[in-house]
Motif scaffolding. Structure first.
Motif, PDB file in Angstrom:
ATOM      1  N   ASN A   1       0.705  -1.373  -0.206  1.00  0.00           N
ATOM      2  CA  ASN A   1      -0.016   0.258  -0.155  1.00  0.00           C
ATOM      3  C   ASN A   1       0.562   1.572   0.286  1.00  0.00           C
ATOM      4  O   ASN A   1       1.530   1.937   0.839  1.00  0.00           O
ATOM      5  CB  ASN A   1      -0.610  -0.066   1.289  1.00  0.00           C
ATOM      6  CG  ASN A   1      -2.089   1.250   1.249  1.00  0.00           C
ATOM      7  OD1 ASN A   1      -1.612   1.958   0.855  1.00  0.00           O
ATOM      8  ND2 ASN A   1      -2.453   1.633   2.250  1.00  0.00           N
ATOM      9  N   ARG A   2       0.873   2.095  -1.601  1.00  0.00           N
ATOM     10  CA  ARG A   2       1.380   3.246  -1.002  1.00  0.00           C
ATOM     11  C   ARG A   2       1.377   4.516  -1.245  1.00  0.00           C
ATOM     12  O   ARG A   2       1.984   5.451  -0.577  1.00  0.00           O
ATOM     13  CB  ARG A   2       2.601   3.287  -2.388  1.00  0.00           C
ATOM     14  CG  ARG A   2       3.015   2.643  -3.214  1.00  0.00           C
ATOM     15  CD  ARG A   2       4.767   2.397  -2.289  1.00  0.00           C
ATOM     16  NE  ARG A   2       4.874   3.549  -3.895  1.00  0.00           N
ATOM     17  CZ  ARG A   2       6.634   4.592  -2.886  1.00  0.00           C
ATOM     18  NH1 ARG A   2       7.223   4.056  -1.910  1.00  0.00           N
ATOM     19  NH2 ARG A   2       6.789   5.309  -3.481  1.00  0.00           N
ATOM     20  N   GLY A   3      -0.249   3.663  -0.104  1.00  0.00           N
ATOM     21  CA  GLY A   3      -0.071   5.344  -0.229  1.00  0.00           C
ATOM     22  C   GLY A   3       0.032   6.011   1.544  1.00  0.00           C
ATOM     23  O   GLY A   3       0.532   5.277   2.463  1.00  0.00           O
ATOM     24  N   PHE A   4      -0.188   7.176   1.947  1.00  0.00           N
ATOM     25  CA  PHE A   4       0.426   7.865   3.102  1.00  0.00           C
ATOM     26  C   PHE A   4      -0.359   6.473   4.147  1.00  0.00           C
ATOM     27  O   PHE A   4      -0.389   7.091   5.285  1.00  0.00           O
ATOM     28  CB  PHE A   4       0.413   9.709   3.430  1.00  0.00           C
ATOM     29  CG  PHE A   4       1.374  10.009   4.451  1.00  0.00           C
ATOM     30  CD1 PHE A   4       2.825   9.323   3.889  1.00  0.00           C
ATOM     31  CD2 PHE A   4       1.343  10.101   5.539  1.00  0.00           C
ATOM     32  CE1 PHE A   4       3.535  10.279   5.267  1.00  0.00           C
ATOM     33  CE2 PHE A   4       1.546  10.874   6.306  1.00  0.00           C
ATOM     34  CZ  PHE A   4       3.143  10.742   5.913  1.00  0.00           C
ATOM     35  N   LEU A   5      -2.363   7.040   3.609  1.00  0.00           N
ATOM     36  CA  LEU A   5      -3.306   7.051   4.735  1.00  0.00           C
ATOM     37  C   LEU A   5      -3.435   4.740   4.096  1.00  0.00           C
ATOM     38  O   LEU A   5      -2.681   4.563   3.219  1.00  0.00           O
ATOM     39  CB  LEU A   5      -3.829   7.227   4.087  1.00  0.00           C
ATOM     40  CG  LEU A   5      -4.018   9.176   4.190  1.00  0.00           C
ATOM     41  CD1 LEU A   5      -6.090   9.815   3.377  1.00  0.00           C
ATOM     42  CD2 LEU A   5      -3.945   9.842   5.382  1.00  0.00           C
TER      43      LEU A   5
ATOM     44  N   PHE B   1     -13.108   9.792   4.395  1.00  0.00           N
ATOM     45  CA  PHE B   1     -11.412  10.328   4.318  1.00  0.00           C
ATOM     46  C   PHE B   1     -11.002  10.917   5.841  1.00  0.00           C
ATOM     47  O   PHE B   1      -9.648  11.135   5.765  1.00  0.00           O
ATOM     48  CB  PHE B   1     -11.958  12.151   3.200  1.00  0.00           C
ATOM     49  CG  PHE B   1     -10.474  12.194   3.341  1.00  0.00           C
ATOM     50  CD1 PHE B   1      -8.854  12.243   2.399  1.00  0.00           C
ATOM     51  CD2 PHE B   1     -10.043  13.529   2.904  1.00  0.00           C
ATOM     52  CE1 PHE B   1      -8.152  12.193   1.503  1.00  0.00           C
ATOM     53  CE2 PHE B   1      -8.783  13.847   3.132  1.00  0.00           C
ATOM     54  CZ  PHE B   1      -7.758  13.597   2.176  1.00  0.00           C
ATOM     55  N   VAL B   2     -12.140  11.499   6.373  1.00  0.00           N
ATOM     56  CA  VAL B   2     -11.533  12.471   7.752  1.00  0.00           C
ATOM     57  C   VAL B   2     -11.048  11.466   9.311  1.00  0.00           C
ATOM     58  O   VAL B   2      -9.978  11.335   9.524  1.00  0.00           O
ATOM     59  CB  VAL B   2     -12.523  13.072   8.065  1.00  0.00           C
ATOM     60  CG1 VAL B   2     -12.714  13.900   9.775  1.00  0.00           C
ATOM     61  CG2 VAL B   2     -12.638  14.285   7.196  1.00  0.00           C
ATOM     62  N   VAL B   3     -11.673  10.306   9.067  1.00  0.00           N
ATOM     63  CA  VAL B   3     -11.750   9.076   9.779  1.00  0.00           C
ATOM     64  C   VAL B   3     -10.279   8.304   9.930  1.00  0.00           C
ATOM     65  O   VAL B   3      -9.557   8.389  10.305  1.00  0.00           O
ATOM     66  CB  VAL B   3     -12.540   8.110   9.499  1.00  0.00           C
ATOM     67  CG1 VAL B   3     -12.523   7.087  10.748  1.00  0.00           C
ATOM     68  CG2 VAL B   3     -13.533   9.111  10.258  1.00  0.00           C
ATOM     69  N   ASP B   4      -9.514   8.562   8.341  1.00  0.00           N
ATOM     70  CA  ASP B   4      -8.506   8.206   7.294  1.00  0.00           C
ATOM     71  C   ASP B   4      -7.746   9.128   7.848  1.00  0.00           C
ATOM     72  O   ASP B   4      -6.848   8.467   8.290  1.00  0.00           O
ATOM     73  CB  ASP B   4      -8.865   7.897   6.103  1.00  0.00           C
ATOM     74  CG  ASP B   4      -8.024   6.557   5.476  1.00  0.00           C
ATOM     75  OD1 ASP B   4      -7.102   6.841   6.486  1.00  0.00           O
ATOM     76  OD2 ASP B   4      -7.386   6.448   4.708  1.00  0.00           O
ATOM     77  N   ILE B   5      -7.783   9.861   7.597  1.00  0.00           N
ATOM     78  CA  ILE B   5      -7.223  11.164   7.849  1.00  0.00           C
ATOM     79  C   ILE B   5      -6.302  11.043   9.308  1.00  0.00           C
ATOM     80  O   ILE B   5      -4.518  12.026   9.488  1.00  0.00           O
ATOM     81  CB  ILE B   5      -6.704  12.568   7.837  1.00  0.00           C
ATOM     82  CG1 ILE B   5      -5.538  13.372   6.977  1.00  0.00           C
ATOM     83  CG2 ILE B   5      -7.588  13.378   8.310  1.00  0.00           C
ATOM     84  CD1 ILE B   5      -5.420  14.527   6.028  1.00  0.00           C
ATOM     85  N   THR B   6      -7.727  11.199  10.284  1.00  0.00           N
ATOM     86  CA  THR B   6      -7.512  11.276  11.783  1.00  0.00           C
ATOM     87  C   THR B   6      -6.462  10.347  12.103  1.00  0.00           C
ATOM     88  O   THR B   6      -5.483  10.788  13.031  1.00  0.00           O
ATOM     89  CB  THR B   6      -8.577  11.470  12.175  1.00  0.00           C
ATOM     90  OG1 THR B   6      -9.246  12.506  11.756  1.00  0.00           O
ATOM     91  CG2 THR B   6      -8.333  11.789  13.751  1.00  0.00           C
ATOM     92  N   ALA B   7      -6.758   9.019  11.758  1.00  0.00           N
ATOM     93  CA  ALA B   7      -6.601   8.139  12.256  1.00  0.00           C
ATOM     94  C   ALA B   7      -4.920   7.768  11.582  1.00  0.00           C
ATOM     95  O   ALA B   7      -3.493   7.341  12.382  1.00  0.00           O
ATOM     96  CB  ALA B   7      -6.690   6.732  11.514  1.00  0.00           C
ATOM     97  N   THR B   8      -4.364   8.038  10.478  1.00  0.00           N
ATOM     98  CA  THR B   8      -2.997   8.398   9.942  1.00  0.00           C
ATOM     99  C   THR B   8      -2.104   9.281  10.676  1.00  0.00           C
ATOM    100  O   THR B   8      -0.999   8.960  11.168  1.00  0.00           O
ATOM    101  CB  THR B   8      -3.029   8.563   8.430  1.00  0.00           C
ATOM    102  OG1 THR B   8      -3.554   8.250   8.320  1.00  0.00           O
ATOM    103  CG2 THR B   8      -1.615   8.622   8.396  1.00  0.00           C
ATOM    104  N   ILE B   9      -2.198  10.137  10.735  1.00  0.00           N
ATOM    105  CA  ILE B   9      -1.950  11.469  11.766  1.00  0.00           C
ATOM    106  C   ILE B   9      -1.688  10.817  13.401  1.00  0.00           C
ATOM    107  O   ILE B   9      -0.655  11.139  13.524  1.00  0.00           O
ATOM    108  CB  ILE B   9      -2.851  12.927  12.170  1.00  0.00           C
ATOM    109  CG1 ILE B   9      -2.556  13.564  11.015  1.00  0.00           C
ATOM    110  CG2 ILE B   9      -2.027  13.831  13.021  1.00  0.00           C
ATOM    111  CD1 ILE B   9      -3.654  14.916  10.212  1.00  0.00           C
ATOM    112  N   ASN B  10      -2.903  10.188  14.051  1.00  0.00           N
ATOM    113  CA  ASN B  10      -2.760   9.510  15.062  1.00  0.00           C
ATOM    114  C   ASN B  10      -1.156   8.983  15.324  1.00  0.00           C
ATOM    115  O   ASN B  10      -0.612   8.401  16.082  1.00  0.00           O
ATOM    116  CB  ASN B  10      -3.579   9.189  15.391  1.00  0.00           C
ATOM    117  CG  ASN B  10      -3.752   8.517  17.254  1.00  0.00           C
ATOM    118  OD1 ASN B  10      -3.752   8.927  18.096  1.00  0.00           O
ATOM    119  ND2 ASN B  10      -3.881   7.118  17.084  1.00  0.00           N
TER     120      ASN B  10
END
Length: 257
Positions: free
Chosen positions: A40-44, A160-169
């Motif tokens: 998975n090459r995505g940042f998220l 998308f918001v849930v994904d980016i929040t989990a990624t930042i965490n």
């Protein structure tokens, strides 16, 4: 400030999602062609690369009015892609103390965040995108019913918001764990040097040996936890590096790659 309708927001966000997904597919294919490994090459966590979506939306807004001028499309693509990649790389390194890609070994690079070769590549892609990819996608999107656009916008935005929040965490934990590993490594090194140089008496030496053993066990446990927790990120960005945690990241990469 000009009024922008909700429908326009829906279109732009849908473009963002479409091209973020398309970028993710390209990254996965490229990675597989180079390393013969599907990752998975995505940042998220989801199958999206937001930098592609952001770039596509910016290009659509700024350069689509000049779709018949190849020079402006190429030059604009060169500048916009370089700025976006530079800002993204700089911000990520500033906040998370890690560099996710590095063009330092490429000629004509700017602080390792961008290089001329890839900027030219993205400029060519910009021309192809505006001339051949965006028009049919735009026609298709405008055929979608307004109700579908609204529902898609709300659902995808939440995801998308849930994904980016989990990624930042996760990235915050990434930095926190690396700090802990760095502190353990420094303390362990200091204690080992003390033992080697015989700077303590026999009574204190046994206590120090116990402390060294405890530090080693703590370090190994935290390192194993890091291997499991950050495996996806390391596989997605195998060239990740850090001035602060260089040796620790290298050790994790050796265990995973």
């Amino acid at each position: 400030m000009p009024y922008i309708s909700n429908t326009t927001y829906y279109y732009l966000f849908l473009y963002f999602i479409i091209y973020s997904f398309a970028g993710w597919v390209l990254e996965v294919i490229y990675c597989y062609s180079v390393n013969r490994r599907l990752v998975n090459r995505g940042f998220l966590y989801g199958p999206v690369c937001p930098i592609y979506g952001v770039a596509a939306v910016i290009v659509i807004i700024v350069l689509s009015p000049f779709s018949n001028n190849y020079i402006l499309l190429f030059g604009g693509g060169l500048i916009l892609s370089s700025l976006l990649e530079f800002i993204t790389g700089f911000v990520l390194e500033h906040f998370f103390k890690a560099r996710w890609w590095d063009y330092t070994d490429n000629k004509f690079n700017i602080m390792g965040y961008v290089c001329l070769k890839f900027s030219i590549f993205w400029a060519i892609i910009t021309v192809i995108f505006i001339k051949f990819i965006y028009p049919p996608v735009d026609r298709f999107v405008h055929l979608l019913p307004h109700s579908f656009l609204e529902i898609s916008y709300n659902v995808l935005l939440i995801v998308f918001v849930v994904d980016i929040t989990a990624t930042i965490n996760n990235l915050i934990q990434f930095r926190k764990i690396f700090n802990e590993l760095y502190e353990l490594s420094s303390e362990l090194k200091c204690n080992i040097e003390t033992m080697k140089n015989k700077l303590v008496d026999t009574a204190k030496a046994s206590i120090l040996e116990g402390k060294i053993k405890y530090l080693k066990e703590s370090y190994d446990k935290l390192m194993s936890r890091s291997n499991f927790k950050f495996r996806r990120i390391i596989l997605a960005f195998p060239k990740v590096s850090s001035k602060s945690f260089g040796k620790i990241i290298d050790e994790i990469k050796e265990r995973i790659l």
